[in-house]
Design a protein around this motif. Sequence first.
Motif, PDB file in Angstrom:
ATOM      1  N   ARG A 127      38.643 -19.271  19.233  1.00 48.67           N
ATOM      2  CA  ARG A 127      37.356 -19.351  19.938  1.00 48.67           C
ATOM      3  C   ARG A 127      37.292 -20.572  20.842  1.00 48.67           C
ATOM      4  N   GLU A 128      37.753 -21.706  20.336  1.00 46.65           N
ATOM      5  CA  GLU A 128      37.694 -22.939  21.130  1.00 46.65           C
ATOM      6  C   GLU A 128      38.623 -22.842  22.339  1.00 46.65           C
ATOM      7  N   VAL A 129      39.818 -22.276  22.132  1.00 46.18           N
ATOM      8  CA  VAL A 129      40.770 -22.135  23.245  1.00 46.18           C
ATOM      9  C   VAL A 129      40.225 -21.156  24.277  1.00 46.18           C
ATOM     10  N   PHE A 130      39.679 -20.039  23.788  1.00 49.54           N
ATOM     11  CA  PHE A 130      39.136 -19.028  24.695  1.00 49.54           C
ATOM     12  C   PHE A 130      37.952 -19.590  25.481  1.00 49.54           C
ATOM     13  N   SER A 131      37.122 -20.376  24.821  1.00 46.65           N
ATOM     14  CA  SER A 131      35.963 -20.986  25.503  1.00 46.65           C
ATOM     15  C   SER A 131      36.415 -21.937  26.599  1.00 46.65           C
ATOM     16  N   ALA A 132      37.514 -22.678  26.315  1.00 49.91           N
ATOM     17  CA  ALA A 132      38.013 -23.626  27.309  1.00 49.91           C
ATOM     18  C   ALA A 132      38.634 -22.905  28.505  1.00 49.91           C
ATOM     19  N   HIS A 133      39.342 -21.804  28.238  1.00 55.46           N
ATOM     20  CA  HIS A 133      40.028 -21.082  29.320  1.00 55.46           C
ATOM     21  C   HIS A 133      39.096 -20.136  30.060  1.00 55.46           C
ATOM     22  N   CYS A 134      38.226 -19.466  29.332  1.00 55.47           N
ATOM     23  CA  CYS A 134      37.378 -18.436  29.949  1.00 55.47           C
ATOM     24  C   CYS A 134      35.911 -18.606  29.537  1.00 55.47           C
ATOM     25  N   PRO A 135      35.279 -19.710  29.904  1.00 58.40           N
ATOM     26  CA  PRO A 135      33.871 -19.905  29.510  1.00 58.40           C
ATOM     27  C   PRO A 135      32.950 -18.834  30.099  1.00 58.40           C
ATOM     28  N   PHE A 136      33.320 -18.300  31.267  1.00 58.30           N
ATOM     29  CA  PHE A 136      32.494 -17.283  31.915  1.00 58.30           C
ATOM     30  C   PHE A 136      32.537 -15.953  31.159  1.00 58.30           C
ATOM     31  N   LEU A 137      33.543 -15.772  30.291  1.00 57.07           N
ATOM     32  CA  LEU A 137      33.616 -14.568  29.471  1.00 57.07           C
ATOM     33  C   LEU A 137      33.005 -14.791  28.088  1.00 57.07           C
ATOM     34  N   MET A 138      33.181 -16.006  27.575  1.00 60.24           N
ATOM     35  CA  MET A 138      32.699 -16.298  26.226  1.00 60.24           C
ATOM     36  C   MET A 138      31.169 -16.187  26.153  1.00 60.24           C
ATOM     37  N   GLY A 139      30.481 -16.656  27.173  1.00 57.87           N
ATOM     38  CA  GLY A 139      29.015 -16.587  27.185  1.00 57.87           C
ATOM     39  C   GLY A 139      28.500 -15.163  27.035  1.00 57.87           C
ATOM     40  N   PRO A 140      28.921 -14.231  27.882  1.00 55.13           N
ATOM     41  CA  PRO A 140      28.455 -12.845  27.742  1.00 55.13           C
ATOM     42  C   PRO A 140      28.815 -12.211  26.397  1.00 55.13           C
ATOM     43  N   ILE A 141      30.015 -12.550  25.860  1.00 57.92           N
ATOM     44  CA  ILE A 141      30.422 -11.978  24.567  1.00 57.92           C
ATOM     45  C   ILE A 141      29.486 -12.450  23.455  1.00 57.92           C
ATOM     46  N   GLU A 142      29.194 -13.750  23.426  1.00 54.49           N
ATOM     47  CA  GLU A 142      28.304 -14.290  22.399  1.00 54.49           C
ATOM     48  C   GLU A 142      26.892 -13.731  22.549  1.00 54.49           C
ATOM     49  N   CYS A 143      26.490 -13.573  23.810  1.00 58.23           N
ATOM     50  CA  CYS A 143      25.153 -13.022  24.068  1.00 58.23           C
ATOM     51  C   CYS A 143      25.067 -11.574  23.587  1.00 58.23           C
ATOM     52  N   LEU A 144      26.128 -10.810  23.831  1.00 60.27           N
ATOM     53  CA  LEU A 144      26.166  -9.415  23.400  1.00 60.27           C
ATOM     54  C   LEU A 144      26.123  -9.316  21.883  1.00 60.27           C
ATOM     55  N   LYS A 145      26.805 -10.236  21.205  1.00 59.04           N
ATOM     56  CA  LYS A 145      26.825 -10.227  19.743  1.00 59.04           C
ATOM     57  C   LYS A 145      25.428 -10.500  19.175  1.00 59.04           C
ATOM     58  N   GLU A 146      24.651 -11.344  19.865  1.00 58.27           N
ATOM     59  CA  GLU A 146      23.314 -11.679  19.388  1.00 58.27           C
ATOM     60  C   GLU A 146      22.366 -10.478  19.399  1.00 58.27           C
ATOM     61  N   PHE A 147      22.648  -9.495  20.233  1.00 60.62           N
ATOM     62  CA  PHE A 147      21.789  -8.324  20.328  1.00 60.62           C
ATOM     63  C   PHE A 147      22.018  -7.314  19.197  1.00 60.62           C
ATOM     64  N   VAL A 148      23.051  -7.542  18.395  1.00 59.48           N
ATOM     65  CA  VAL A 148      23.329  -6.635  17.279  1.00 59.48           C
ATOM     66  C   VAL A 148      22.332  -6.905  16.151  1.00 59.48           C
ATOM     67  N   THR A 149      21.677  -5.847  15.690  1.00 57.67           N
ATOM     68  CA  THR A 149      20.719  -5.953  14.572  1.00 57.67           C
ATOM     69  C   THR A 149      21.150  -4.994  13.470  1.00 57.67           C
ATOM     70  N   PRO A 150      20.576  -5.130  12.270  1.00 52.62           N
ATOM     71  CA  PRO A 150      20.935  -4.189  11.192  1.00 52.62           C
ATOM     72  C   PRO A 150      20.638  -2.737  11.531  1.00 52.62           C
ATOM     73  N   ASP A 151      19.733  -2.511  12.496  1.00 54.50           N
ATOM     74  CA  ASP A 151      19.391  -1.143  12.856  1.00 54.50           C
ATOM     75  C   ASP A 151      20.344  -0.537  13.888  1.00 54.50           C
ATOM     76  N   THR A 152      21.214  -1.364  14.470  1.00 57.58           N
ATOM     77  CA  THR A 152      22.161  -0.864  15.480  1.00 57.58           C
ATOM     78  C   THR A 152      23.147   0.105  14.833  1.00 57.58           C
ATOM     79  N   ASP A 153      23.513   1.124  15.600  1.00 58.29           N
ATOM     80  CA  ASP A 153      24.494   2.095  15.106  1.00 58.29           C
ATOM     81  C   ASP A 153      25.769   1.376  14.683  1.00 58.29           C
ATOM     82  N   ILE A 154      26.319   1.782  13.534  1.00 55.18           N
ATOM     83  CA  ILE A 154      27.469   1.062  12.974  1.00 55.18           C
ATOM     84  C   ILE A 154      28.677   1.112  13.896  1.00 55.18           C
ATOM     85  N   LYS A 155      28.879   2.218  14.611  1.00 57.61           N
ATOM     86  CA  LYS A 155      30.027   2.307  15.523  1.00 57.61           C
ATOM     87  C   LYS A 155      29.878   1.328  16.684  1.00 57.61           C
ATOM     88  N   VAL A 156      28.671   1.225  17.205  1.00 52.87           N
ATOM     89  CA  VAL A 156      28.398   0.268  18.285  1.00 52.87           C
ATOM     90  C   VAL A 156      28.581  -1.152  17.771  1.00 52.87           C
TER      91      VAL A 156
END
Length: 1105
Positions: free
Chosen positions: A897-926
Motif C-alpha cells: 500500500r505504501e509503495v503503491f501510494s508513492a508511485h500512483c497516488p492518483f490511483l490510490m485515492g479513487p480506490i480507497e474512496c470506492l472501498k468506503e462506499f461498500v456497506t453491509p447491504d452491498t451485493d456480496i459479488k460487488v
Amino acid sequence: MSLTSAYQHKLAEKLTILNDRGQGVLIRMYNIKKTCSDPKSKPPFLLEKSMESSLKYINKKFPNIDVRNSTQHLGPVQREKSEIIRYLTNYYQSFVDYPMFGCSCVFLIINLNFDFTRSYLDLIVTYTSVILLLSRIEDRRVLIGMFNCAHEMLHGHSDSSFARLAQMVLEYDHPLKKLTEEFGPHTKAVSEALLSLHCLFVRRNQGAEQWRSVQLLSLIGTASAMINPANSDTMACEYLSVEVMERWIVIGFLLCHGCLNSNADCQKLWKLCLQGSLYITLIREDALQVHKVTEDLFSSLKGYGKRVADIKESKEHAIANSGQFHSQRRQFLRIAVKELETVLTDEPGLLGPKALYAFMALSFIRDEVTWLVRHTENVTKTKTPEDYVDSSIAELLFLLEEVRALVRRHIKVIQQYHLQYLARFDALVLSDIIQNLSVCPEEESIIMSSFVSTLSSLNLKQVDNGEKFEFSGLRLDWFRLQAYTSVAKAPLHLHENPDLAKVMNLIVFHSRMLDSVESMLVETSDLSTFWYVLTVVRGRQGCLGDDAFFPGSPFPQYPHLKNHGLHHCNSFLEELAKQTSNCVLEICAEQRNLSEQLLPKHCATTISKAKNKKTMKQRQTPRKGEPERDKPGAESHRKNRSVVTNMDKLHLNLTELALTMNHVQSFSVFEHTIFPSEYLSSHLEARFNRAIVWLAGYNATTQEIARPSELLAGVKAYISFIQSLAQFLGADVSRVIRNALLQQTQPLDSCGEQTITTLYTNWYLESLLRQASSGTIILSPVMQAFISLPREGEQNFSAEEFSDVSEMRALAELLGPYGMKFLSENLMWHVTSQIVELKKLVVENMDVLVQIRSNFNKADLMASLVPQLTGADNVLKRMTIIGVILSFRAMAQEGLREVFSAHCPFLMGPIECLKEFVTPDTDIKVTLSIFELASAAGVDCDIDPALVAAIANLKTDLSSPEEEYKVACLLLIFLAVSLPLLAMDAASFYSIEKDGYSNNIHCLTKAIIQVSAALFTVYNKNIETHLKEFLVVASVSLLQLGQETDKLKTRNRESISLLMRLVVEESSFLTLDMLESCFPYVLLRNAYREVSRAFYLNRVSASTH
C-alpha cells in the motif's frame, strides 16, 4: 592486323563478352566441383550401386563408348536415360560453354591502354582458372560420358558438342602442360603486358616503413597541398588490387615461361611476386598453391633448374618474411586510414580533390584483409602461426566501412567537384591534345570529338536537379579506341601518344565519380570472399554446402547462401551482444559494490570511531584484527592517472563495444533488415534478469538470502547505470529494464528460470514463517516486525532484518502487485491446508461440540463436556499458524500500500474512496470485486478476497453446503472453549515490551476474525452474528476459568483474558460494547494491571541478578 581488321574484329566488345562469359563458366565449374565432391549433393546416379558397373565402363572407355553394343554394361543407363538427361543437362552445358582463347598481335601497356590490358590479362587468368577447375572435377569423364550415352539412347546419335568436349577433356588431363603449349604464340604479348606492371607492382609492394616515409594517404602531411587534386598518370592503377596483379603475374609466367630464361626484368618481377604470397585465389575459396604448382611444372621442363632453385628460395623468403611484412602494413593502415577518415569526416569538402585517396585506402585495406584470410585458410602447418592471426582485423574492417559510408554520404560533393573538373579542365585539355595529333583517322576522330562535346555540355544544375549521369558509353568508346590504337598496323599508335592515354584515363576516373561511385566502392572494397572462407577460418563448414549450385539447377545457390548468410550474421551479432551485455553487467556489479558501501549498516564503525574519538587519539596504533576500512569515494582519489583500474578497463571495453553495436541502426542481409540494437536488448534483458536473481544471493542449502532492502539498493544501482547508457548503446534500455523487472514479478522468467518472486516466496514460507510457527520467531506488533528469540546453541538469522516496515516496502517494490499476488496465493494455500485439518478435527468432535453449543452457559454440563473434546491443543496450534501467516500477509500488504501510494497516488485515492462506499447491504459479488481491487493495491479489507477465493476452491467430502456451514459454526465454538487451555502454557504470558505473546497466540485474533469472515462470506451468512456467538462462548469459557482452583490451569489467566480485547480490536464487526455485555471491562483492566505488575517485577528481578 590492319586498321580495318581491328574495326571488324571488335576486340573491345569481344574481350568484354568473353570475360563476362568466362566468369559465368568459372562459377559453374566451381559449383560442379563443390557439388560432386560432397556425397550429400552428388548426382544420385553416381551413388547408386546399380550404376556402379556402368560408371566404371564409361570411365574406362571414354570417349570411345560403344552405346549400341554395350547393353550389358549400360543397361541401368538405358532404363533411366530420360532422368539422366534431365538431371545432367546443366552440368553438360557448363562443360560445353568453356571459353576458347585467341587474340591477335597487340601492344599492351597497363598505364596507357589500361582497360584493354586488364581485360586481356583477366581473360588469360579466367581461361586458365576454368581449365584448372575442370581438371579438379574427378567425375568430369563420367558426367560427360553418361550424358552422351543417354542422349544417344534417346535420340539415336551423339551430342554435336561431344567430340570437341571429349577431346578437350583428354587434352587437359595435365592442364598446365597443354596450356603452356597453347600460349606459346602469345608469349611476347603476355610478357610485354606483365612487364608494364613492373614499376606499379614494385611500388604497391613497398613495406610499412616506406609507406610511412612518403606519408602515404596523409592529407595533413603537406598542408599546403591539401586542396590540390590527387592526380596520377595511372589513375586506375592506384587502386588496382595487388591480388589481381599477383594472379596475372603468376599465371602469365606459368603459361609463357619462356621469357623467364631470356629476360632479366621478367625474372625480377616473377621472383618479387613469388616472395609475396604462398597462395593465389582462383575463385572464392579455391586457391592455387603458387610455389608447388610452379615447381612441379618447371621440374618437368629441361633448362629450368635455376628457376626451380629461384622458386624454393622465394618460398622460403615468403614463409619467413611475408607474415610480418603484411602485419606491419596492416598496423600502418590502421593508423593512416583512421587519420584520413577523421580529416574527411571533419572536412567532407576534401572528398572532391582527394577522392582518389579514399579509394586507395579501401583498396589497400581490401588487399591486406584478403591476403590474411587467404593464408589463414590455406596455411595449416607453420612454425609461426601468429603471422596469420590478427586480433585487430576488425578495426580495419570497421575503417573500411567508415570510409565507404563517408563516400556514400557525401556523394554530391564528389559529383559537383568532378563535374566541374570534367567540363572546365578535362574537356579543354583533351581538345588541345586532339588538335595536336599528327595523325588522326576518321573513326578515332569521331570518337574523340564526341568525348569533348559530351564533357563540355556538363553543368552544375544537373547535380542540383538530381539527374542520373551515364558515361558507360564514353568509357566503352575509349575501350574501343584503345583496341583500335593498340594493334600492330594502326595509323594512330597509343604508345606514341601517351598524353592522350593519360588524360583519357583521368577522364575515365572522373566520369566514374559521377555515375559509378557505388561500383567503384564494390571494385575497391568488395569482401564477398568472406561468404566462402570466413567460416573456414573459424573452423566451420564453408558457406556453400549441400544444395549450392548454379542458377537453373535443381538446387539453387541463392536460398542456401541466404540461410548461411543470415546464420553467420545472427551468430556474430549474438556474440557481440553477449560481450556487450556482459561488459555492461560487470560495470553494474562494480557500481553496485560502490553503492553497497553507502548502506546504513556500514556506518556503525564510522559512528563508533567518531564517538570514541578521544580514545582513538590516545591509542596511536589500531588493534590487531581491525582492518582499516576505506571511506566511500576513496576509489576516485588517484596519485597517478596512469594507473588503470578495473573500472577503467571495463569502460574502455564498453566504449568500443557500444560504438560497434550503435554504428548503424540497421542493415540488410538479402531481403532481411537486421537491427543490432534488438540483439543487445534481448541479451541485456536476459543478463539483467540473471543478475537480479544473483543479487538475491539465495542459497538453498543454508537458506540464506539477501535482505530485500539491500537487493533493492543493488537493483537501483544496476538500473541507474543502465539508464545512463541509453544514448550510447542505441538499445531501448527503458524497455529492457521494464521487461526484466516485470518478469521478476512472475514465478518464472522468459527462460523458465526462477525469479526473485519465487525465491522470496519460498524463503519467507520455509524459513521465516516455519520458524515463527515453531516458536523461535515471534510477531511484535510494537515493532511491526517478526523478531527472533535467542536460543542457546542455535545460530538463527535476525528475523526483524527481513520483516520490518522498510523490508516489507522493499519487498513490495521488488515483487510488485503481481509478485505480491503470487506470494498471497502461496500463503493462502498454506492457510487452506490448515483449515482442512481443522475441519477434520471438528468433524471428529461434532457430537460434543453440538452439545456444547447448546449448553455453553451451563457450567456443570460444560465441565463434563469440554474434557471429552480431543485435539483442542491441535486446533489452537493450527489456528495460531494461520494467524502468523495472515499477520505476515497483512504486513506485506501494508508495504504494498505504501509503495503503491508513492508511485500512483492518483490511483490510490479513487480506490480507497470506492472501498468506503461498500456497506453491509452491498451485493456480496460487488463487495468482493471492490475488495479484490483494493487488496491488489495493498488496502486492508474487512473481508479478505484472496482467502474467500481460496476457501471457495476447497474440495471437501461433505455432502452439502449446510453441513459445511455447520462445521464452520462449530469450529468457532471449538476455538472458544479451547482458549482457557492456553493459560497453562508458560509462553502465554503477555509481554508489554513486545505487545504480544512469546508463543504468537496474539495472532489467533487475526486468524479468528479473517477466517470467520471468509467462511461465512462463502456460505452467505451473517458474519457479525457468528462472531458475537464466538465472543459469548469464549467469554463464558474464560469466566469459568476464574472458578478453577488448579493454579497450573490458571497460570496465565490474566494474559489470556486480554485476547478478548484483541479480538474486538481486530474486527470491524465487533465493538467494545458487545464485549462489555458478556465480558466486563473491569476484568480487562485488572488483567492489564496484573500483567504490567508481573512484567516489571520480572525485570527488577532480572536486573538484580
